[in-house]
Design an enzyme around this catalytic site. Structure first.
Site, PDB file in Angstrom:
ATOM      1  N   SER A 309    -116.001 -12.119  31.371  1.00 45.74           N
ATOM      2  CA  SER A 309    -116.093 -11.152  30.435  1.00 45.74           C
ATOM      3  C   SER A 309    -117.562 -11.407  29.663  1.00 45.74           C
ATOM      4  O   SER A 309    -117.980 -12.249  29.929  1.00 45.74           O
ATOM      5  CB  SER A 309    -114.931 -11.089  29.221  1.00 45.74           C
ATOM      6  OG  SER A 309    -115.213 -12.539  28.629  1.00 45.74           O
ATOM      7  N   ASP A 310    -117.948 -10.151  29.334  1.00 44.32           N
ATOM      8  CA  ASP A 310    -118.957 -10.515  28.254  1.00 44.32           C
ATOM      9  C   ASP A 310    -118.490 -11.355  27.000  1.00 44.32           C
ATOM     10  O   ASP A 310    -117.393 -11.053  26.815  1.00 44.32           O
ATOM     11  CB  ASP A 310    -119.708  -8.761  27.826  1.00 44.32           C
ATOM     12  CG  ASP A 310    -121.251  -9.059  27.384  1.00 44.32           C
ATOM     13  OD1 ASP A 310    -121.368 -10.261  27.250  1.00 44.32           O
ATOM     14  OD2 ASP A 310    -121.894  -8.215  27.530  1.00 44.32           O
ATOM     15  N   CYS A 311    -119.469 -11.703  26.563  1.00 41.01           N
ATOM     16  CA  CYS A 311    -119.077 -12.903  25.313  1.00 41.01           C
ATOM     17  C   CYS A 311    -118.047 -12.075  24.201  1.00 41.01           C
ATOM     18  O   CYS A 311    -118.669 -11.170  23.589  1.00 41.01           O
ATOM     19  CB  CYS A 311    -119.981 -13.522  24.907  1.00 41.01           C
ATOM     20  SG  CYS A 311    -120.780 -14.438  26.422  1.00 41.01           S
ATOM     21  N   SER A 313    -115.479 -10.138  24.647  1.00 35.01           N
ATOM     22  CA  SER A 313    -115.052  -8.717  25.095  1.00 35.01           C
ATOM     23  C   SER A 313    -113.795  -8.672  24.667  1.00 35.01           C
ATOM     24  O   SER A 313    -113.235  -7.599  24.443  1.00 35.01           O
ATOM     25  CB  SER A 313    -115.213  -8.456  26.545  1.00 35.01           C
ATOM     26  OG  SER A 313    -116.582  -8.035  26.710  1.00 35.01           O
TER      27      SER A 313
END
Ligand SMILES: *[C@@H]1O[C@H](CO)[C@@H](O)[C@H](O)[C@H]1NC(C)=O
Ligand SMILES: *[C@@H]1O[C@H](CO)[C@@H](O)[C@H](O)[C@H]1NC(C)=O
Ligand SMILES: *[C@@H]1O[C@H](CO)[C@@H](O)[C@H](O)[C@H]1NC(C)=O
Ligand SMILES: *[C@@H]1O[C@H](CO)[C@@H](O)[C@H](O)[C@H]1NC(C)=O
Ligand SMILES: *[C@@H]1O[C@H](CO)[C@@H](O)[C@H](O)[C@H]1NC(C)=O
Ligand SMILES: *[C@@H]1O[C@H](CO)[C@@H](O)[C@H](O)[C@H]1NC(C)=O
Ligand SMILES: *[C@@H]1O[C@H](CO)[C@@H](O)[C@H](O)[C@H]1NC(C)=O
Length: 795
Positions: A309-311, A313
């Site tokens: 995941s993007d951080c 997310s």
């Protein structure tokens, strides 16, 4: 009610205590003496006998070993490995690991997995990606990846870096206002995908194992990650930010534009990770969309690696998107089911336990994710060591060779936009140089974001000092240039100099992550500065623009006092050297713009949040990117001049292509404009025909008819048959950067696949090959010829 609340509280608290104690377990190693997991001494230090652990038995396959490892863990231990900070399991000898490192254009210290200190004070900082993309040089892109991974491995050996790098950023630049353009390879999905697969292969591939067919044991030099999947390109525009934005995207645009680079990254680059983005697509947060993750990346494209995941997310899903009104436990359950393996953040670590207790999570899904994750670490040698990289150390970081490659990358990327018989300058005739403007002494601005600490920095004033006596004036206090008081000193310097170089443009205070632009102009008083300096200069005036996004500099293009214009992106640690080398002709520029430079009023015609690439006539919105925008520009995609001239001759080409159809291969309809000729069999479905059989070649002779050696970028486009409604104006299908000595010829040959190069995506998202007359166009219509596609039925 009260009871419920209380038990919920206790539940949360209990899990807090469990996880806090997990965190206080002393680390099984310190980075400074860690070699690899399956080291007998490590195990004996932990009071364990390594031979009892099949996962350390290198005679077994990775599959078997990883299964053994995962099967040994309790549920709680498994959950402790699902965040970017994987805690390890000392009980079974598994070391902790920090998954988050970055290497966008050099080893970066943005992620916690990598840091600099006295031992390793810096790493080679290449130009930001948008400039490197402008070189249109695949070999360079790969070579930079190789150098970055060499430095990363050396830093890993010294305990200062990780093995997993969440780079590159391969979102297509759909809108010229986007703040993250600097991180990307531009607006064309084919260029972006080609950049991605080359850079990824540079980072990942271990020499001699590139073609191994057992993909899940193919060794990795370091692991790369293509991000941010998908349709992510609004950061923070007016009141809209990425944490709330729902990108409304048609399937046609998805297949044709937004997914294309990711598909190429996975299939051609064999990347070992993909990161999902913050935004929603058609209502669903990308990290929770099983169609996007499980069906597409894993199913259709067969990723050999993990999805991250993007951080934070997942937290964004809960707190900002408020998707489905999910609780934290619901959210981690959704993303696990969708195929998200690793959480950059703490949601998986903190809330998967409670979600499992609530019956929302299958342990089997966790096992699957852990298998993907630990397979990547095995391929990286995290368990067994990597003998081929063992010798890399301090001397392999910031070496002269690496710094020279950073300089070369900047020289190759720089684009000559205007040259009214002035460049290159001759150092012998021009002794006194005025080097003015807010970027004249650019330092950190040249390395952009997602950078590390550079080995050294050569600012423009330092680069020009090697060619003449430099008088430096800032002209503006800073890039925003809110104050005109420094213009006069710059004019005074220009009045006395033999030549004036003005360095202006943008920096991270104008365009960056979480900061989209609202206009395409130079900030503040910069335009005044440039015009006023140009008006009074004694010698020729050269304007150098540093920026990622395009800037409307029509005023300078038309100003006859400004003899030449260069675009230098953000040129990396040796940027000042590269710019001076180009201005003084030590290097003949050959870069091309990787995105359209729009006129300022473009942004008044459509909101950044409108996702479609095609024009929307009912709303008066123009199209986006060179594929769909037909209006006038400041400079078009692919634009760039040279100090020499090239002539093209068609050496050989195929002009027709006939495909026999069986009775099971049906003609597909296409919508044609009302007045256009529509062939009886408009198209066939690409999946229906054996595309590998249908290639066509193009051979060109490139003649350097000027008097200087130089590199030319050959861009080849295809244009679909006239009259197909909503088809792209043109599509880039191939490019090559070719060095040709003055007065000499070089032949270049392209082999195109008919389906990939002539195919289009229709409004139902079918990939079709249209029949009848396509056009192959070289350069900006420098040369073009028709190619006839016909279908016939076997009798
Ligand atoms: C996760 O748990 C840790 C330890 O209890 C806590 O410090 C942290 O704030 C939590 N993070 C989130 C996002 O809940
Ligand atoms: C690494 O060093 C630490 C402290 O110096 C020591 O406790 C640990 O056992 C060492 N680990 C290995 C694998 O040698
Ligand atoms: C150029 O910038 C650097 C870094 O900010 C600074 O140390 C240096 O003094 C500047 N040079 C001049 C001539 O102002
Ligand atoms: C403009 O900059 C000069 C020099 O830095 C300073 O003296 C002056 O006060 C500034 N003016 C404004 C309006 O900020
Ligand atoms: C180029 O230079 C010539 C001669 O000085 C001038 O007449 C012309 O306007 C210039 N063109 C541009 C676009 O600056
Ligand atoms: C350019 O695109 C616009 C928007 O769809 C369209 O109305 C116009 O006819 C096009 N112009 C040309 C010359 O193709
Ligand atoms: C280059 O091509 C142009 C246009 O085809 C032609 O006019 C010119 O003579 C050519 N130049 C040389 C040196 O061949």
């Amino acid at each position: 009610m009260a009871k419920l609340v209380l038990s919920f509280l206790c539940f949360t608290l209990c899990s807090f205590i469990i996880f806090t104690s997990a965190r206080t377990i002393p680390p099984s190693h310190t980075t400074s003496n860690f070699t690899h997991v399956c080291h007998p001494a490590r195990f004996s230090n932990l009071g364990l006998e390594m031979s009892n652990f099949a996962y350390c038995d290198s005679s077994l396959s990775f599959d078997v070993r990883v299964k053994d490892l995962v099967d040994r863990m309790t549920l709680k231990e498994k959950i402790n490995q699902l965040g970017n900070k994987a805690f390890g399991v000392p009980r079974i000898g598994l070391a902790k690991y920090e998954w988050w490192s970055e290497a966008l254009h050099g080893v970066s210290n943005v992620g916690p997995g990598t840091f600099f200190d006295d031992l390793i004070p810096g790493s080679t900082s290449f130009p930001t990606v948008i400039l490197t993309a402008a070189s249109f040089d695949e070999a360079l892109w790969r070579k930079i990846g190789q150098v970055v991974s060499t430095e990363a491995r050396a830093m890993y050996n010294l305990g200062r870096a990780g093995l997993t790098y969440w780079s590159p950023n391969i979102n297509v630049v759909r809108d010229p206002r986007w703040g993250r353009i600097t991180e990307t390879p531009g607006e064309d999905p084919f260029v972006v995908g080609t950049y991605a697969s080359n850079y990824v292969r540079g980072l990942q591939d271990v020499e001699g194992t590139e073609d191994m067919t057992d993909f899940n044991s193919r060794p990795l030099k370091v692991s790369a990650c293509c991000k941010h999947y998908a349709a992510y390109d609004v950061d923070n525009w007016l009141q809209v930010d990425r944490y709330h934005f729902d990108a409304r995207v048609t399937e046609q645009d998805m297949v044709e534009t937004f997914l294309k680079p990711f598909e190429m990254c996975v299939k051609d680059g064999d990347v070992s990770s993909v990161m999902c983005s913050y935004n929603r697509v058609n209502g669903i947060p990308t990290c929770a969309d099983s169609r996007l993750l499980k069906d597409t990346i894993r199913g259709d494209w067969e990723l050999h690696g993990y999805i991250v995941s993007d951080c934070d997310s997942i937290q964004v899903m809960v707190d900002h998107h408020k998707w489905l009104g999910d609780t934290k436990e619901d959210a981690v359950a959704q993303t696990l089911k969708a195929g998200l393996d690793l959480d950059c953040g703490e949601y998986y670590t903190n809330f998967t336990g409670p979600a499992a207790k609530q019956g929302k999570v299958r342990e089997e899904d966790i096992d699957k994710s852990l298998k993907y994750l630990y397979t990547v670490l095995m391929r990286l040698g995290f368990f067994d060591g990597s003998p081929s990289f063992k010798s890399l150390g301090q001397n392999d970081i910031c070496s002269d060779k690496h710094i020279e490659l950073a300089t070369e990358a900047a020289r190759e990327g720089i684009v000559l936009l205007k040259n009214n018989n002035t460049l290159p300058l001759h150092p012998s005739k021009l002794r006194k140089l005025a080097v003015v403007g807010p970027h004249a002494n650019a330092t950190s601005a040249m390395i952009g974001n997602y950078a590390g600490i550079p080995c050294q920095l050569t600012a423009p004033i330092d680069g020009f000092a090697k060619y003449g006596k430099v008088t430096y004036e800032m002209g503006c206090g800073e890039i925003l240039c809110k104050n005109e008081s420094l213009i006069f000193p710059a004019m005074r310097a220009a009045k006395k100099a033999d030549a004036t170089i003005i360095l202006a443009g943008l920096d991270l205070s104008v365009e960056q992550e979480s900061l989209d632009r609202v206009d395409l102009l130079l900030p503040g008083y910069q335009t005044q500065l440039i015009n006023q300096v140009a008006a009074v200069s004694k010698g020729p005036v050269i304007l150098v623009i540093m920026s990622a996004g395009g800037v409307d500099i029509s005023f300078a293009k038309e100003n006859e006092n400004i003899k030449a214009i260069l675009w230098a992106g953000y040129p990396g640690e040796e940027g000042g050297q590269a710019i001076a080398d180009v201005v003084f002709g030590k290097y003949n520029p050959g870069g091309r713009l990787p995105l359209t430079w729009h006129e300022a009023n473009y942004v008044d015609m459509l909101p950044m949040t409108s996702m479609p690439l095609r024009p929307i006539d009912s709303l008066g919105y123009p199209g986006r990117t060179h594929k769909f925008f037909n209006g006038s520009t400041v400079y078009p995609f692919g634009y760039g001049l040279s100090y020499t001239q090239f002539n093209y001759t068609l050496a050989s080409s195929k002009k027709s292509l006939h495909i026999d159809l069986t009775k099971l291969q049906h003609c597909r309809d296409l919508i044609y404009d009302a007045d256009a000729y529509k062939p009886p069999c408009p198209a066939v479905l690409i999946n229906d025909i054996h595309c590998n059989n249908y290639n066509f070649e193009l051979e060109l002779e490139i003649q350097n008819v000027g008097d200087r050696d130089g590199s030319d970028v050959v861009l080849v486009y295809s244009k679909p048959p006239e009259g197909i409604a909503e088809a792209p104006i043109k599509q880039l299908i191939g490019f090559k950067r070719v060095f040709v000595k003055a007065g000499r010829n070089e032949k270049v040959k392209f082999v195109f696949n008919a389906c990939k190069s002539l195919g289009i995506v229709d409004y139902k998202a079918y990939q079709l090959l249209p029949s009848s007359q396509h056009t192959i166009m070289v350069g900006d219509d420098v040369l073009s010829y028709p190619i006839q596609v016909s279908f016939g039925y076997d009798q």
